[in-house]
Design an enzyme around this catalytic site. Sequence first.
Site, PDB file in Angstrom:
ATOM      1  N   ASP A  13       0.816  -1.217   0.000  1.00 35.54           N
ATOM      2  CA  ASP A  13       0.000   0.000   0.000  1.00 35.54           C
ATOM      3  C   ASP A  13       0.847   1.263   0.000  1.00 35.54           C
ATOM      4  OD1 ASP A  13      -2.339  -1.680   0.287  1.00 35.54           O
ATOM      5  OD2 ASP A  13      -1.698  -1.946   2.361  1.00 35.54           O
ATOM      6  N   LYS A  16       1.944   2.244  -5.254  1.00 36.37           N
ATOM      7  CA  LYS A  16       2.576   1.790  -6.486  1.00 36.37           C
ATOM      8  C   LYS A  16       1.754   2.179  -7.713  1.00 36.37           C
ATOM      9  CE  LYS A  16       2.797  -2.523  -5.126  1.00 36.37           C
ATOM     10  NZ  LYS A  16       2.699  -2.736  -3.696  1.00 36.37           N
ATOM     11  N   GLY A  40      -4.358  -4.248  -3.855  1.00 37.04           N
ATOM     12  CA  GLY A  40      -5.318  -3.176  -4.015  1.00 37.04           C
ATOM     13  C   GLY A  40      -4.605  -1.914  -4.448  1.00 37.04           C
ATOM     14  N   HIS A  41      -4.781  -1.558  -5.689  1.00 32.77           N
ATOM     15  CA  HIS A  41      -4.228  -0.299  -6.174  1.00 32.77           C
ATOM     16  C   HIS A  41      -5.367   0.693  -6.240  1.00 32.77           C
ATOM     17  CE1 HIS A  41      -0.536  -2.024  -7.538  1.00 32.77           C
ATOM     18  NE2 HIS A  41      -1.095  -2.766  -8.457  1.00 32.77           N
ATOM     19  N   GLN A 223       1.757  -6.559  -3.479  1.00 35.39           N
ATOM     20  CA  GLN A 223       2.274  -6.618  -2.108  1.00 35.39           C
ATOM     21  C   GLN A 223       3.619  -5.887  -2.007  1.00 35.39           C
ATOM     22  OE1 GLN A 223       1.015  -9.745  -3.547  1.00 35.39           O
ATOM     23  NE2 GLN A 223      -0.845  -8.748  -2.920  1.00 35.39           N
TER      24      GLN A 223
HETATM   25  P1  IMP Z   1      -2.657 -13.100   1.676  1.00 28.39           P
HETATM   26  O1  IMP Z   1      -1.837 -12.445   0.618  1.00 28.39           O
HETATM   27  O2  IMP Z   1      -4.139 -12.898   1.502  1.00 28.39           O
HETATM   28  O3  IMP Z   1      -2.303 -14.551   1.886  1.00 28.39           O
HETATM   29  O4  IMP Z   1      -2.320 -12.379   3.089  1.00 28.39           O
HETATM   30  C1  IMP Z   1      -1.034 -12.500   3.683  1.00 28.39           C
HETATM   31  C2  IMP Z   1      -0.598 -11.187   4.312  1.00 28.39           C
HETATM   32  O5  IMP Z   1      -0.299 -10.232   3.289  1.00 28.39           O
HETATM   33  C3  IMP Z   1      -1.658 -10.522   5.190  1.00 28.39           C
HETATM   34  O6  IMP Z   1      -1.003  -9.889   6.266  1.00 28.39           O
HETATM   35  C4  IMP Z   1      -2.282  -9.496   4.268  1.00 28.39           C
HETATM   36  O7  IMP Z   1      -2.884  -8.451   4.976  1.00 28.39           O
HETATM   37  C5  IMP Z   1      -1.052  -9.044   3.492  1.00 28.39           C
HETATM   38  N1  IMP Z   1      -1.371  -8.479   2.170  1.00 28.39           N
HETATM   39  C6  IMP Z   1      -1.749  -9.155   1.072  1.00 28.39           C
HETATM   40  N2  IMP Z   1      -1.913  -8.315   0.042  1.00 28.39           N
HETATM   41  C7  IMP Z   1      -1.617  -7.078   0.495  1.00 28.39           C
HETATM   42  C8  IMP Z   1      -1.567  -5.791  -0.135  1.00 28.39           C
HETATM   43  O8  IMP Z   1      -1.816  -5.603  -1.346  1.00 28.39           O
HETATM   44  N3  IMP Z   1      -1.205  -4.759   0.678  1.00 28.39           N
HETATM   45  C9  IMP Z   1      -0.892  -4.936   1.971  1.00 28.39           C
HETATM   46  N4  IMP Z   1      -0.910  -6.112   2.577  1.00 28.39           N
HETATM   47  C10 IMP Z   1      -1.265  -7.189   1.858  1.00 28.39           C
END
Ligand code: IMP
Length: 427
Positions: A13, A16, A40-41, A223
């Site tokens: 977040d 990007k 999430g962009h 991520q």
């Molecule tokens: P997963 O990707 O759903 O398996 O979640 C694993 C971890 O990555 C969790 O702590 C999520 O909150 C975090 N996470 C996954 N995608 C994002 C993102 O786009 N931004 C911030 N945190 C993320």
Amino acid sequence: MPAVVIVGAQWGDEGKGKATDLLGSRVDYVVKFNGGNNAGHTVVIGEEKYALHLLPSGILTPGCVPVIGNGVVVDIGVLFEEIDGLEARGVDTSQLKVSASAHVIPEYNKVLDKVTERFLGSRKIGTTGRGIGPTYADKMNRQGIRVQDIFDEKILTQKVEGALELKNQLLTKVYNRRAVTVDEVVEDLLSYADRLAPFVADTTLLLDRAIADGKIVLLEAGQATMLDVDHGTYPFVTSSSATAGGAATGSGIAPTRIERVIGIVKAYTTRVGEGPFPTELFDASGDFLREQGGEFGTTTGRPRRCGWYDSVVARYSARINGVTDFVLTKLDVLTGLETIPVCVAYDVDGVRHEEMPVNQTDFHHAVPVYEELPGWSEDISGARSFEDLPANAQAYVRRVEELSGARISVVGVGPGREQAVVRHDLI
Ligand code: IMP
């Protein structure tokens, strides 16, 4: 400038989407190479705010080919929801390419993601519940379903049968859920085949040819570094390779073709989900950053955990990714603070650490060592050159740059596309 990578340098977040957008029409291809609709962009264009979860943000740039690479896990239902949403707003999505080798997220993995988290209780990861982890686990376990499989009913049925043998044991015997039938999974996936077919391509070949033709290819990480399955705060990470190395495997573009790595860092730090976060704030300063920065998840709506800038994390990201340029986003959020603490090192049980502790327990015990920088109260959202920034804001950027291991080439001063100060061109 053949291939350029954009990575998040913190816990995600960082903004990007905005950086991608800033490169705008110069980019010919934008490739998503990892993750899925856990991302999430938010992209702001004029009055319109777009929240994208799965599609690369380059989809909004006319003339740019958006590519979903082999390293992505695709929820096909979500893919078409996003396509429909954009088309309804007049965005042309017909150029999208989806790798035939990307994995798909079957419904049962979404169920498993959620029930596993519940089962873990206080040891949960705080996942987005989108089935990301189980789908990557299947990929590594060689039980995954790939995009190409949904065009061959026989192969698809065999693969689903194989996967369900184990999954149904888990669902019924461990988690007390109902078993899933092969037919319902196969039917669901086959229902997308006709609509998906025109988008599917050999994206590694396509991208190789593009580079050979002198096109600019942007590889956009989902991520971030601290959520990378190898280099992040394991096990509180996502299940994919979110760093620059992952850009090569997740797209099929050779590492030698990557010329620039742009790291995105926020002027403070946020994290969603569980896991260690040394500079996290639990007081009014944390609320200030959350409110001023609008720090609520694009994907889940969860309030983000907020804290001060952590230069140990930034230095680590610069090293792991080979960052050539940083984009420092959301500097405007800090406006109005009298002083701004910046973490320069950690104290771990009395020992000073300038570099990221390799040991998980040490990182959990890390207490930030802060340097206090003077704040500013002037509105900086209209700044377009570095000299437009108040002296203390300039000093903040310079000090953070000195601490972070790579030059800060762009400073974000507001959510709009044009609200940026460019110190060095990114490409
Ligand atoms: P997963 O990707 O759903 O398996 O979640 C694993 C971890 O990555 C969790 O702590 C999520 O909150 C975090 N996470 C996954 N995608 C994002 C993102 O786009 N931004 C911030 N945190 C993320």
